[in-house]
Each structure stands twice: as structure tokens, then as C-alpha cells.
Motif scaffolding. Sequence first.
Motif, mmCIF file in Angstrom:
data_model
loop_
_atom_site.group_PDB
_atom_site.id
_atom_site.type_symbol
_atom_site.label_atom_id
_atom_site.label_comp_id
_atom_site.label_asym_id
_atom_site.label_seq_id
_atom_site.Cartn_x
_atom_site.Cartn_y
_atom_site.Cartn_z
ATOM 1 N N ALA A 289 0.803 -1.217 0.000
ATOM 2 C CA ALA A 289 0.000 0.000 0.000
ATOM 3 C C ALA A 289 0.837 1.268 0.000
ATOM 4 O O ALA A 289 0.291 2.359 -0.132
ATOM 5 C CB ALA A 289 -0.927 0.011 1.221
ATOM 6 N N SER A 290 2.172 1.123 0.138
ATOM 7 C CA SER A 290 2.992 2.329 0.272
ATOM 8 C C SER A 290 4.246 2.331 -0.590
ATOM 9 O O SER A 290 4.830 3.396 -0.818
ATOM 10 C CB SER A 290 3.425 2.494 1.736
ATOM 11 O OG SER A 290 4.296 1.438 2.120
ATOM 12 N N ALA A 291 4.702 1.151 -1.074
ATOM 13 C CA ALA A 291 5.977 1.028 -1.798
ATOM 14 C C ALA A 291 7.135 1.584 -0.980
ATOM 15 O O ALA A 291 8.063 2.194 -1.495
ATOM 16 C CB ALA A 291 5.918 1.720 -3.163
ATOM 17 N N ASP A 292 7.079 1.398 0.338
ATOM 18 C CA ASP A 292 8.144 1.822 1.246
ATOM 19 C C ASP A 292 9.479 1.266 0.760
ATOM 20 O O ASP A 292 9.638 0.058 0.618
ATOM 21 C CB ASP A 292 7.806 1.303 2.644
ATOM 22 C CG ASP A 292 8.893 1.571 3.664
ATOM 23 O OD1 ASP A 292 9.900 2.217 3.333
ATOM 24 O OD2 ASP A 292 8.716 1.120 4.809
ATOM 25 N N PRO A 293 10.494 2.114 0.508
ATOM 26 C CA PRO A 293 11.773 1.621 -0.012
ATOM 27 C C PRO A 293 12.518 0.707 0.960
ATOM 28 O O PRO A 293 13.422 -0.015 0.559
ATOM 29 C CB PRO A 293 12.566 2.901 -0.287
ATOM 30 C CG PRO A 293 11.927 3.938 0.565
ATOM 31 C CD PRO A 293 10.481 3.578 0.625
ATOM 32 N N SER A 294 12.148 0.711 2.256
ATOM 33 C CA SER A 294 12.822 -0.191 3.187
ATOM 34 C C SER A 294 12.521 -1.649 2.854
ATOM 35 O O SER A 294 13.281 -2.542 3.239
ATOM 36 C CB SER A 294 12.386 0.111 4.628
ATOM 37 O OG SER A 294 11.024 -0.224 4.821
ATOM 38 N N GLY A 295 11.416 -1.904 2.128
ATOM 39 C CA GLY A 295 11.113 -3.262 1.684
ATOM 40 C C GLY A 295 11.661 -3.551 0.307
ATOM 41 O O GLY A 295 11.421 -4.614 -0.252
ATOM 42 N N ASN A 296 12.406 -2.600 -0.247
ATOM 43 C CA ASN A 296 12.875 -2.689 -1.628
ATOM 44 C C ASN A 296 14.297 -2.143 -1.717
ATOM 45 O O ASN A 296 14.623 -1.383 -2.617
ATOM 46 C CB ASN A 296 11.956 -1.837 -2.508
ATOM 47 C CG ASN A 296 11.511 -2.574 -3.754
ATOM 48 O OD1 ASN A 296 11.694 -3.770 -3.860
ATOM 49 N ND2 ASN A 296 10.929 -1.853 -4.687
ATOM 50 N N SER A 297 15.152 -2.481 -0.760
ATOM 51 C CA SER A 297 16.472 -1.863 -0.651
ATOM 52 C C SER A 297 17.340 -2.192 -1.866
ATOM 53 O O SER A 297 17.465 -3.368 -2.244
ATOM 54 C CB SER A 297 17.173 -2.338 0.620
ATOM 55 O OG SER A 297 16.406 -2.015 1.757
ATOM 56 N N PRO A 298 17.963 -1.181 -2.490
ATOM 57 C CA PRO A 298 18.805 -1.435 -3.662
ATOM 58 C C PRO A 298 19.943 -2.397 -3.351
ATOM 59 O O PRO A 298 20.574 -2.336 -2.302
ATOM 60 C CB PRO A 298 19.346 -0.037 -4.004
ATOM 61 C CG PRO A 298 18.322 0.896 -3.451
ATOM 62 C CD PRO A 298 17.829 0.249 -2.201
ATOM 63 N N GLY A 299 20.180 -3.344 -4.277
ATOM 64 C CA GLY A 299 21.253 -4.311 -4.131
ATOM 65 C C GLY A 299 20.924 -5.483 -3.239
ATOM 66 O O GLY A 299 21.779 -6.332 -2.997
ATOM 67 N N ALA A 300 19.697 -5.542 -2.736
ATOM 68 C CA ALA A 300 19.313 -6.624 -1.826
ATOM 69 C C ALA A 300 18.080 -7.336 -2.349
ATOM 70 O O ALA A 300 17.369 -6.826 -3.209
ATOM 71 C CB ALA A 300 19.051 -6.061 -0.426
ATOM 72 N N ILE A 301 17.830 -8.510 -1.820
ATOM 73 C CA ILE A 301 16.606 -9.223 -2.155
ATOM 74 C C ILE A 301 15.438 -8.505 -1.500
ATOM 75 O O ILE A 301 15.479 -8.212 -0.309
ATOM 76 C CB ILE A 301 16.678 -10.683 -1.667
ATOM 77 C CG1 ILE A 301 17.839 -11.410 -2.369
ATOM 78 C CG2 ILE A 301 15.362 -11.407 -1.915
ATOM 79 C CD1 ILE A 301 18.074 -12.805 -1.860
ATOM 80 N N PRO A 302 14.379 -8.175 -2.233
ATOM 81 C CA PRO A 302 13.268 -7.425 -1.644
ATOM 82 C C PRO A 302 12.643 -8.159 -0.463
ATOM 83 O O PRO A 302 12.343 -9.354 -0.541
ATOM 84 C CB PRO A 302 12.276 -7.298 -2.804
ATOM 85 C CG PRO A 302 13.080 -7.514 -4.041
ATOM 86 C CD PRO A 302 14.162 -8.459 -3.661
#
Length: 332
Positions: A289-302
Motif C-alpha cells: 500500500a505504500s511502496a516503502d523503499p525499506s522493503g525494496n532496498s537497492p542491491g538486496a533481495i526485496p
Amino acid sequence: MRFKSLAVAAATVAALSGTAFAADLGVAKAPAAPPPPPALGFDYAFGIGVMSDYVFRGVSQSDGKPSATGYAELQYKINPNIQFYARGQMWKINQPTNPFAEVDLIPGVRFTYGDFAVDFGAQYYLYPGNKDRYWTDSATFTFQNPSFATLPAGARCPFVGGFCATTPKDPSYWELFVKPSYNITPELNVGATVYYAPNWLNYKTKALYTSLTAKYTFGETGFAVSGEWGYMNLHSLKAGTDFNPFFATPVKLPKYTTWNVGASYTWNQFTLDLRYHGSTLNKNGCYMASADPSGNSPGAIPSLRSNWCGHRFAASLNIDLVGSKDVGFLPK
């Protein structure tokens, strides 16, 4: 309070005595002066506020950190019951694409008939200055603003193995709204809200938010209690679109309940509000519901999880001014 009561009693006795004496002399009682007509034409309002957390429909828009806002509103009343307005409001936020602010542009019209009022309008959420965009390769890692220069031709979303966007380049979007309310008593107001977004956050999907509201004001003390119960219905992401290219069926977004309850104190133009927010979103639903980048950190597995939606307390202090009442200068 005791001195005030004595003064009121003395004034009442004096007024009654004066009335009786005039009647004894045969003097006709003067008719009561009619109330002044309501002000028509232009007016304006503006204000600023600070808050410990900017929570919107159960989701923190400031990453759980303090925020600030400011607004200005131009109003035009064509008769005692109808007022047109245009409002602009800016918020300090923390969003995945890193815009420098959220800017709300709101044209609308307010109708008032006795104790009933309704507000119709549209709201445009503008996110200027977006710097970043998040992508995934659909299987392993998240990327931020990837360069396609070194990739094979066509090796990008929606092709399997290429990059797929998880946040829009520009999340700005429109909502249409209607907000009726009714004063059951001078102290108790109840209302409802309906917001419809045909393209929520530019994800090519629809959203519908509905809520019930209530507020009780304790006379002229300045104290009030209020609350809201809302339901957010996010439609699914359609298959084959930019945000759902790898699946043949739609991807469901969460439907959730959110609520808040709090107390406020208003003194002149200042309002202090203490409020507790909650929702039925878990951490995975919060990410969706938010696309919070903490759940999508660059270079890491989401991780596909977010902490922006847990139950939380927020305090705010606002200053609100109306031109005709607080400033005196009105536009011609």
C-alpha cells in the motif's frame, strides 16, 4: 466562574428592572435589531502546522519522523449557502521517489443548509522533484535508477530477466471527493467522506476510500474529542501492465480498515491535537500500500515489508487564520 455568575445575575436584574419601568411609563419596546447579513464575496484562509508524524489513511507519509505543513485557501461565497474555494497545501514527506514535498491542489464547493453541510471537489496530489525510481529483476535484487545502456536490446520490463518498475516515475494523481456532515446538536457533529482515485499513485489501478467521522465540542471551553473509521479499497494491478508484467493474472493490493481517535484544544487561532492511529495492515500489506523503499532496498533481495503502518501516536500544533475575521484585508 463564581464572579462571572454574579455579574450575569446582576445584569439580568438590571435589565428586567429597566424593562418593567419603561412599560409602566407606556414607552413602546424597541424591536430587536435584525442579525447582520452573512458576508458575501471573497475571503481567504491560511495556516501552518507541525506534527510528530504525518499519518494519512493509516500510513506514515514521513517515515515515522516529524513533518510540517502550510496552506492557503481563496474563497468566494455567492450566497449565504454556497461557497467556492481553491486550496493549496504543502507537506514535508519521505517517499520512495524522494520528491521534496507533497503538494495538494484542491478546487471545490461547499453547500450549507442549516445544520447540514456538504463539500464537493477534487484533489490533486503532486510530488515535484522526484529523483529516484525503484526496479526489480523479478527474481533476486532491487535496483535504483538502473542504466539500460549496457543491457541487451529489449532486456527490460516486461521481458523476463529484465528490470521491472516497482515505483512510478511520477506518483502524482487525482481524487474526486464528497464530504457530507450534520450537526446533531451544537456540540456534536457527524459526517462521512468518499474519495475515488481513477489512477491511484499512477499505478494504473483504482482506489476508493470511505470513512465515518464524529466530533464532540465541549461548549466554549476549546476542548473537543473526535474520531474517524475508514476503509481503503485498492483495486488489483492488471496483468501485463508496467507494474505487473510477469503474471498472467491481476496482483491483489490490500483492502484495509484504518481508524484514529484523539482530543484537541483550540485557543484563539491555535489548535493542539493528540491522536492515536491504527489499521489492519500487516507489514507485507503495508509495503503493497505504500511502496516503502525499506522493503525494496537497492542491491538486496526485496523483503516486501514495511513498518510505516503500525499503530502509532501523533501530536500536531496548527495555526489557522481567516482573512475577514483575523486579518481584515479582503481581495476585491
